[in-house]
Design a protein around this motif. Structure first.
Motif, mmCIF file in Angstrom:
data_model
loop_
_atom_site.group_PDB
_atom_site.id
_atom_site.type_symbol
_atom_site.label_atom_id
_atom_site.label_comp_id
_atom_site.label_asym_id
_atom_site.label_seq_id
_atom_site.Cartn_x
_atom_site.Cartn_y
_atom_site.Cartn_z
ATOM 1 N N GLU A 178 0.803 -1.220 0.000
ATOM 2 C CA GLU A 178 0.000 0.000 0.000
ATOM 3 C C GLU A 178 0.841 1.277 0.000
ATOM 4 O O GLU A 178 0.298 2.375 -0.100
ATOM 5 N N LEU A 179 2.148 1.147 0.127
ATOM 6 C CA LEU A 179 2.998 2.323 0.209
ATOM 7 C C LEU A 179 2.902 3.153 -1.063
ATOM 8 O O LEU A 179 2.991 2.608 -2.169
ATOM 9 N N PRO A 180 2.750 4.469 -0.946
ATOM 10 C CA PRO A 180 2.615 5.300 -2.139
ATOM 11 C C PRO A 180 3.899 5.388 -2.954
ATOM 12 O O PRO A 180 3.858 5.552 -4.174
ATOM 13 N N VAL A 181 5.040 5.297 -2.276
ATOM 14 C CA VAL A 181 6.347 5.300 -2.937
ATOM 15 C C VAL A 181 7.241 4.303 -2.203
ATOM 16 O O VAL A 181 7.036 4.022 -1.024
ATOM 17 N N PRO A 182 8.256 3.747 -2.862
ATOM 18 C CA PRO A 182 9.079 2.707 -2.236
ATOM 19 C C PRO A 182 9.789 3.156 -0.968
ATOM 20 O O PRO A 182 10.047 2.335 -0.076
ATOM 21 N N HIS A 183 10.121 4.454 -0.850
ATOM 22 C CA HIS A 183 10.881 4.904 0.317
ATOM 23 C C HIS A 183 9.981 5.373 1.458
ATOM 24 O O HIS A 183 10.454 5.963 2.421
ATOM 25 N N ALA A 184 8.672 5.090 1.367
ATOM 26 C CA ALA A 184 7.772 5.388 2.473
ATOM 27 C C ALA A 184 7.809 4.245 3.482
ATOM 28 O O ALA A 184 8.299 3.148 3.201
ATOM 29 N N GLY A 185 7.272 4.499 4.666
ATOM 30 C CA GLY A 185 7.235 3.477 5.700
ATOM 31 C C GLY A 185 6.011 3.668 6.576
ATOM 32 O O GLY A 185 5.187 4.547 6.357
ATOM 33 N N SER A 186 5.888 2.827 7.579
ATOM 34 C CA SER A 186 4.785 2.927 8.531
ATOM 35 C C SER A 186 5.255 2.381 9.869
ATOM 36 O O SER A 186 6.286 1.690 9.957
ATOM 37 N N LEU A 187 4.502 2.664 10.914
ATOM 38 C CA LEU A 187 4.851 2.146 12.238
ATOM 39 C C LEU A 187 4.804 0.620 12.243
ATOM 40 O O LEU A 187 5.655 -0.035 12.837
ATOM 41 N N ALA A 188 3.813 0.052 11.560
ATOM 42 C CA ALA A 188 3.691 -1.406 11.524
ATOM 43 C C ALA A 188 4.907 -2.034 10.850
ATOM 44 O O ALA A 188 5.472 -3.028 11.367
ATOM 45 N N ALA A 190 7.782 -0.853 10.723
ATOM 46 C CA ALA A 190 8.963 -0.613 11.558
ATOM 47 C C ALA A 190 8.942 -1.438 12.838
ATOM 48 O O ALA A 190 9.822 -1.270 13.691
ATOM 49 N N GLY A 191 7.945 -2.319 12.967
ATOM 50 C CA GLY A 191 7.911 -3.220 14.123
ATOM 51 C C GLY A 191 7.266 -2.653 15.364
ATOM 52 O O GLY A 191 7.657 -2.998 16.493
ATOM 53 N N ALA A 192 6.269 -1.794 15.215
ATOM 54 C CA ALA A 192 5.603 -1.193 16.368
ATOM 55 C C ALA A 192 5.005 -2.262 17.281
ATOM 56 O O ALA A 192 4.451 -3.247 16.804
ATOM 57 N N VAL A 193 5.135 -2.041 18.589
ATOM 58 C CA VAL A 193 4.549 -2.980 19.548
ATOM 59 C C VAL A 193 3.043 -2.795 19.636
ATOM 60 O O VAL A 193 2.322 -3.689 20.089
ATOM 61 N N SER A 194 2.556 -1.634 19.208
ATOM 62 C CA SER A 194 1.117 -1.373 19.177
ATOM 63 C C SER A 194 0.789 -0.492 17.989
ATOM 64 O O SER A 194 1.500 0.469 17.714
ATOM 65 N N THR A 195 -0.301 -0.817 17.294
ATOM 66 C CA THR A 195 -0.797 0.045 16.220
ATOM 67 C C THR A 195 -2.230 0.473 16.521
ATOM 68 O O THR A 195 -2.963 0.873 15.613
ATOM 69 N N ASP A 196 -2.621 0.408 17.784
ATOM 70 C CA ASP A 196 -3.931 0.880 18.220
ATOM 71 C C ASP A 196 -3.916 2.404 18.173
ATOM 72 O O ASP A 196 -3.223 3.060 18.948
ATOM 73 N N ARG A 197 -4.680 2.992 17.264
ATOM 74 C CA ARG A 197 -4.559 4.424 17.009
ATOM 75 C C ARG A 197 -5.077 5.293 18.146
ATOM 76 O O ARG A 197 -4.642 6.431 18.299
ATOM 77 N N ASP A 198 -5.996 4.785 18.954
ATOM 78 C CA ASP A 198 -6.506 5.600 20.067
ATOM 79 C C ASP A 198 -5.398 5.970 21.054
ATOM 80 O O ASP A 198 -5.185 7.158 21.319
ATOM 81 N N PRO A 199 -4.673 5.008 21.629
ATOM 82 C CA PRO A 199 -3.581 5.401 22.528
ATOM 83 C C PRO A 199 -2.445 6.127 21.824
ATOM 84 O O PRO A 199 -1.787 6.982 22.423
ATOM 85 N N LEU A 200 -2.218 5.824 20.545
ATOM 86 C CA LEU A 200 -1.183 6.549 19.805
ATOM 87 C C LEU A 200 -1.538 8.028 19.708
ATOM 88 O O LEU A 200 -0.703 8.902 19.957
ATOM 89 N N LEU A 201 -2.787 8.325 19.356
ATOM 90 C CA LEU A 201 -3.210 9.723 19.224
ATOM 91 C C LEU A 201 -3.197 10.420 20.579
ATOM 92 O O LEU A 201 -2.753 11.575 20.686
ATOM 93 N N ARG A 202 -3.663 9.742 21.603
ATOM 94 C CA ARG A 202 -3.625 10.346 22.942
ATOM 95 C C ARG A 202 -2.193 10.673 23.345
ATOM 96 O O ARG A 202 -1.905 11.756 23.867
ATOM 97 N N GLY A 203 -1.280 9.745 23.089
ATOM 98 C CA GLY A 203 0.116 9.966 23.457
ATOM 99 C C GLY A 203 0.741 11.129 22.711
ATOM 100 O O GLY A 203 1.474 11.941 23.293
ATOM 101 N N VAL A 204 0.446 11.231 21.423
ATOM 102 C CA VAL A 204 1.001 12.326 20.618
ATOM 103 C C VAL A 204 0.448 13.669 21.083
ATOM 104 O O VAL A 204 1.192 14.645 21.241
#
Length: 288
Positions: A178-188, A190-204
């Protein structure tokens, strides 16, 4: 297009079970409180650009400082210099906030996107367990397969005479195909221990409120509040040889040696000159 609150019924909300919708009510309960920065949190299913929407509301005087607008999907998302980017619905954090740092000299407002970068990187490191770095002036980097990749970006825009709207986009669960370009990335990726967006957004957002409070208390002085030092420590650009492409087909090549008190990147050129480059002047920053 009129944004719609994500709490409204929508048969497509659970079309991808790996990407559940954000819980708008829980986010409001966690973030909106007396004496805190965040005054309201709205989650919409789909809109063009949260930055454009929030800036328009700010211009109308319809929102207070600390308003947060989150979209599950953006159809006209913008980066610096109106560069476009897209992502599947509910695959990331796509939000904008309104700040009104009236007591800070306008000359120091250029630190707001860098401050946001520090806050986002700090918040994600704590909640997702992913080592993040910052590419000056506005990119969030993660490591995927030993390679640095862009997983997010920041866009700050003036909103009226006394406001700044800051937009943040972070790829959370984007898969390789799904990456728009080859040099893009995502938390998943990169090995994120959590991808639950609710706590991620709260933390940010909590991290952003903390850094904004420190910066504002120091009258925007990046050295006094520790922002300049913290940004430099997390900036992957420093220590590297880069080429800054500027308007008018001009470029400056040199080693990135510092971020100065105005938030500019200082390049040490082969001529022995240290030349500062402002974020508002740069078209591209590339490895040399």
């Amino acid at each position: 297009m009129t944004p719609r609150d994500a709490s409204d019924g929508n048969s497509s909300r659970w079309s991808d079970l790996d990407r559940p919708p954000l819980n708008a009510a829980a986010l409001r309960r966690a973030l909106v409180r007396e004496g805190g920065l965040w005054s309201e949190v709205e989650v919409v299913q789909r809109t063009g650009s949260t930055n454009s929407d929030l800036a328009a509301r700010a211009a109308e005087g319809a929102v207070a400082e600390g308003a947060v607008l989150v979209a599950e999907e953006q159809t006209a998302a913008r980066g610096r210099l109106d560069r476009q980017w897209t992502a599947p619905p509910r695959s990331g954090l796509f939000f904008s906030v309104l700040l009104r740092p009236a007591e800070v000299p306008v000359a120091r407002w250029g630190w707001l996107p860098l401050l946001t970068g520090v806050a986002v990187a700090t918040g994600l490191s704590r909640t997702a367990g992913v080592d993040t770095a910052l590419k000056w002036p506005n990119d969030l980097l993660v490591t995927v397969g030993g390679e640095e990749r862009k997983a997010g970006g920041i866009l700050a825009e003036r909103a009226g005479a006394d406001g700044v709207v800051i937009g943040v986009g972070v790829n959370v669960t984007l898969r390789a195909e799904e990456l728009p370009v080859p040099h893009a990335g995502s938390l998943a990726l990169a090995g994120a221990v959590s991808t639950d967006r609710d706590p991620l957004l709260r933390g940010v957002l909590r991290s952003l409120a903390d850094w904004y409070g420190r910066w504002r208390a120091a009258d925007g002085d990046p050295a006094a509040c520790g922002l300049q030092e913290t940004y430099a420590a997390g900036c992957a650009t420093l220590g590297r040889r880069v080429r800054a492409e500027l308007p008018g087909d001009r470029s400056v090549t040199g080693e990135a040696v510092a971020v100065d008190g105005d938030g500019r990147l200082v390049l040490a050129t082969e001529d022995g000159v240290q030349e500062p480059v402002g974020a508002g002047d740069i078209v591209h920053l590339r490895p040399a």
